[in-house]
Design a protein around this motif. Structure first.
Motif, mmCIF file in Angstrom:
data_model
loop_
_atom_site.group_PDB
_atom_site.id
_atom_site.type_symbol
_atom_site.label_atom_id
_atom_site.label_comp_id
_atom_site.label_asym_id
_atom_site.label_seq_id
_atom_site.Cartn_x
_atom_site.Cartn_y
_atom_site.Cartn_z
ATOM 1 N N THR A 136 13.348 -4.541 5.838
ATOM 2 C CA THR A 136 12.383 -3.645 5.676
ATOM 3 C C THR A 136 11.155 -4.204 5.630
ATOM 4 O O THR A 136 10.093 -3.526 6.113
ATOM 5 C CB THR A 136 12.663 -2.784 4.523
ATOM 6 O OG1 THR A 136 12.619 -3.489 3.263
ATOM 7 C CG2 THR A 136 13.916 -1.873 4.528
ATOM 8 N N SER A 137 10.881 -5.269 5.048
ATOM 9 C CA SER A 137 9.665 -5.802 5.332
ATOM 10 C C SER A 137 9.223 -6.430 6.785
ATOM 11 O O SER A 137 8.012 -6.214 7.322
ATOM 12 C CB SER A 137 9.550 -7.374 4.562
ATOM 13 O OG SER A 137 9.834 -6.952 3.106
ATOM 14 N N LEU A 138 10.130 -6.719 7.448
ATOM 15 C CA LEU A 138 9.819 -6.952 8.693
ATOM 16 C C LEU A 138 9.428 -5.471 9.549
ATOM 17 O O LEU A 138 8.445 -5.478 10.375
ATOM 18 C CB LEU A 138 11.199 -7.529 9.703
ATOM 19 C CG LEU A 138 11.371 -8.892 9.048
ATOM 20 C CD1 LEU A 138 12.634 -9.206 9.737
ATOM 21 C CD2 LEU A 138 10.351 -9.933 9.700
ATOM 22 N N ILE A 139 10.256 -4.423 9.174
ATOM 23 C CA ILE A 139 9.949 -3.150 9.682
ATOM 24 C C ILE A 139 8.731 -2.490 9.265
ATOM 25 O O ILE A 139 7.962 -2.061 9.985
ATOM 26 C CB ILE A 139 11.194 -2.386 9.501
ATOM 27 C CG1 ILE A 139 12.423 -2.677 10.006
ATOM 28 C CG2 ILE A 139 10.983 -0.814 9.967
ATOM 29 C CD1 ILE A 139 13.766 -1.740 9.584
ATOM 30 N N GLY A 140 8.329 -2.797 8.021
ATOM 31 C CA GLY A 140 7.123 -2.228 7.511
ATOM 32 C C GLY A 140 6.075 -3.005 8.079
ATOM 33 O O GLY A 140 4.888 -2.385 8.370
ATOM 34 N N TRP A 141 6.052 -4.400 8.448
ATOM 35 C CA TRP A 141 4.959 -4.955 8.835
ATOM 36 C C TRP A 141 4.599 -4.422 10.364
ATOM 37 O O TRP A 141 3.578 -4.319 10.713
ATOM 38 C CB TRP A 141 5.395 -6.466 9.088
ATOM 39 C CG TRP A 141 4.355 -7.660 9.508
ATOM 40 C CD1 TRP A 141 3.120 -7.107 9.837
ATOM 41 C CD2 TRP A 141 4.696 -8.710 9.634
ATOM 42 N NE1 TRP A 141 2.473 -8.496 9.978
ATOM 43 C CE2 TRP A 141 3.284 -9.555 10.067
ATOM 44 C CE3 TRP A 141 5.709 -9.940 9.498
ATOM 45 C CZ2 TRP A 141 3.091 -10.875 10.379
ATOM 46 C CZ3 TRP A 141 5.473 -11.212 9.790
ATOM 47 C CH2 TRP A 141 4.201 -11.625 10.159
ATOM 48 N N ALA A 188 13.885 3.411 -2.459
ATOM 49 C CA ALA A 188 13.255 4.580 -2.338
ATOM 50 C C ALA A 188 11.731 4.241 -2.008
ATOM 51 O O ALA A 188 10.979 4.521 -0.987
ATOM 52 C CB ALA A 188 13.319 5.495 -3.470
ATOM 53 N N ALA A 189 11.091 3.339 -2.851
ATOM 54 C CA ALA A 189 9.814 3.008 -3.134
ATOM 55 C C ALA A 189 9.527 2.183 -1.850
ATOM 56 O O ALA A 189 8.297 2.201 -1.398
ATOM 57 C CB ALA A 189 9.480 1.901 -4.364
ATOM 58 N N THR A 190 10.360 1.419 -1.378
ATOM 59 C CA THR A 190 10.160 0.566 -0.266
ATOM 60 C C THR A 190 10.114 1.296 1.129
ATOM 61 O O THR A 190 9.104 1.326 1.843
ATOM 62 C CB THR A 190 11.240 -0.471 0.014
ATOM 63 O OG1 THR A 190 11.287 -1.343 -1.017
ATOM 64 C CG2 THR A 190 10.884 -1.104 1.555
ATOM 65 N N PHE A 191 10.662 2.434 0.971
ATOM 66 C CA PHE A 191 10.830 3.273 2.311
ATOM 67 C C PHE A 191 9.268 3.955 2.453
ATOM 68 O O PHE A 191 8.663 4.206 3.246
ATOM 69 C CB PHE A 191 11.890 4.152 2.548
ATOM 70 C CG PHE A 191 13.064 3.640 2.831
ATOM 71 C CD1 PHE A 191 13.182 3.339 4.474
ATOM 72 C CD2 PHE A 191 14.467 3.428 2.291
ATOM 73 C CE1 PHE A 191 14.554 3.026 4.983
ATOM 74 C CE2 PHE A 191 15.394 3.097 3.020
ATOM 75 C CZ PHE A 191 15.442 2.753 4.283
ATOM 76 N N LEU A 192 8.946 4.573 1.138
ATOM 77 C CA LEU A 192 7.860 5.219 0.987
ATOM 78 C C LEU A 192 6.562 4.379 1.321
ATOM 79 O O LEU A 192 5.673 4.681 1.983
ATOM 80 C CB LEU A 192 7.522 5.603 -0.460
ATOM 81 C CG LEU A 192 8.450 6.705 -0.731
ATOM 82 C CD1 LEU A 192 8.535 7.129 -2.334
ATOM 83 C CD2 LEU A 192 8.139 8.009 -0.010
ATOM 84 N N LEU A 193 6.607 2.905 0.732
ATOM 85 C CA LEU A 193 5.514 2.076 1.085
ATOM 86 C C LEU A 193 5.516 1.493 2.643
ATOM 87 O O LEU A 193 4.430 1.452 3.179
ATOM 88 C CB LEU A 193 6.101 0.637 0.432
ATOM 89 C CG LEU A 193 4.843 -0.329 0.489
ATOM 90 C CD1 LEU A 193 3.643 0.130 -0.189
ATOM 91 C CD2 LEU A 193 5.510 -1.830 -0.125
#
Length: 224
Positions: free
Chosen positions: A77-82, A157-162
């Motif tokens: 998710t860090s790759l996706i969030g980036w 959950a917090a990661t998806f929101l972030l």
């Protein structure tokens, strides 16, 4: 496994507490990454990848198995969030051409809360039996299977929101960080416990800073 990645390899001792290389550098990179996130700085994502890898090895060795699995999720998710922060749709972009901060609709929050409770129960039951089902990999029982599972679900959950730059992500992080501070002190990884106590303050600051930035959008000039 390289010695650097073993919790038994001590970097230094402070006030009688033996600090491993793994715990020290995992905490350091994670702390800086979280602070950058609270500032809505996109460089939080690549730095977090380093801390995630180190945390994976740390949590596995102290039998926090749900937390161990969580690091795999965080890495992806860090790759996706980036990507999402730096490549927003035109209608979602702010003046920096990055993803705009927004709020989550209440019906979504309600459904998410119910789903989190169900997921906690299921994951906790699984974590409680890992050492029985896969003894060659998980040689010891999971520590705090349900409490650890609860914070794992909150962190997901917090990661998806972030990733979507939702203000509510910081309130979910705050709840998770309070519980994790307690768990890590009980498990004896005190430096990580101190880190998460600091994360509580950072989460509160993140909620404040993101709310202020969201309200600031009203003062932006419309695009030409």
């Amino acid at each position: 496994m390289p010695d650097f990645l073993r919790v038994e390899t001590i970097f230094f001792t402070v006030l009688g507490y033996p600090m491993s290389y793994l715990e020290f550098f995992g905490v350091l990179t994670g702390a800086v990454a979280v602070w950058l996130s609270a500032r809505a700085n996109v460089w939080s994502w690549p730095l977090s990848l380093v801390g995630i890898v180190l945390s994976f090895f740390l949590f596995f060795q102290v039998q926090l198995y749900p937390d161990t699995f969580l690091q795999v999720f965080f890495f992806v998710t860090s790759l996706i969030g980036w990507w999402q922060w730096t490549h927003p749709a035109p209608r979602e972009a702010d003046q920096k051409e990055e993803l705009r901060i927004t709020y989550t609709p209440r019906p979504v929050l309600l459904l998410g809360s119910i789903g989190a409770l169900v997921a906690t129960a299921l994951l906790g039951a699984l974590a409680q039996r890992l050492h029985q089902w896969v003894p060659l990999v998980f040689s010891k029982p999971s520590a705090f299977p349900y409490l650890d599972s609860f914070t794992t679900v909150l962190s997901i959950a917090a990661t998806f929101l972030l990733m979507r730059k939702k203000v509510e992500s910081w309130y979910v992080w705050l709840l998770a960080d309070v519980v994790l501070t307690y768990v890590y002190f009980l498990k004896g990884i005190k430096f990580v416990g101190i880190e998460y106590a600091v994360f509580c303050a950072v989460a509160a600051y993140g909620a404040y800073h993101w709310t202020r930035e969201f309200r600031g959008y009203a003062n932006e000039l419309p695009a030409a």
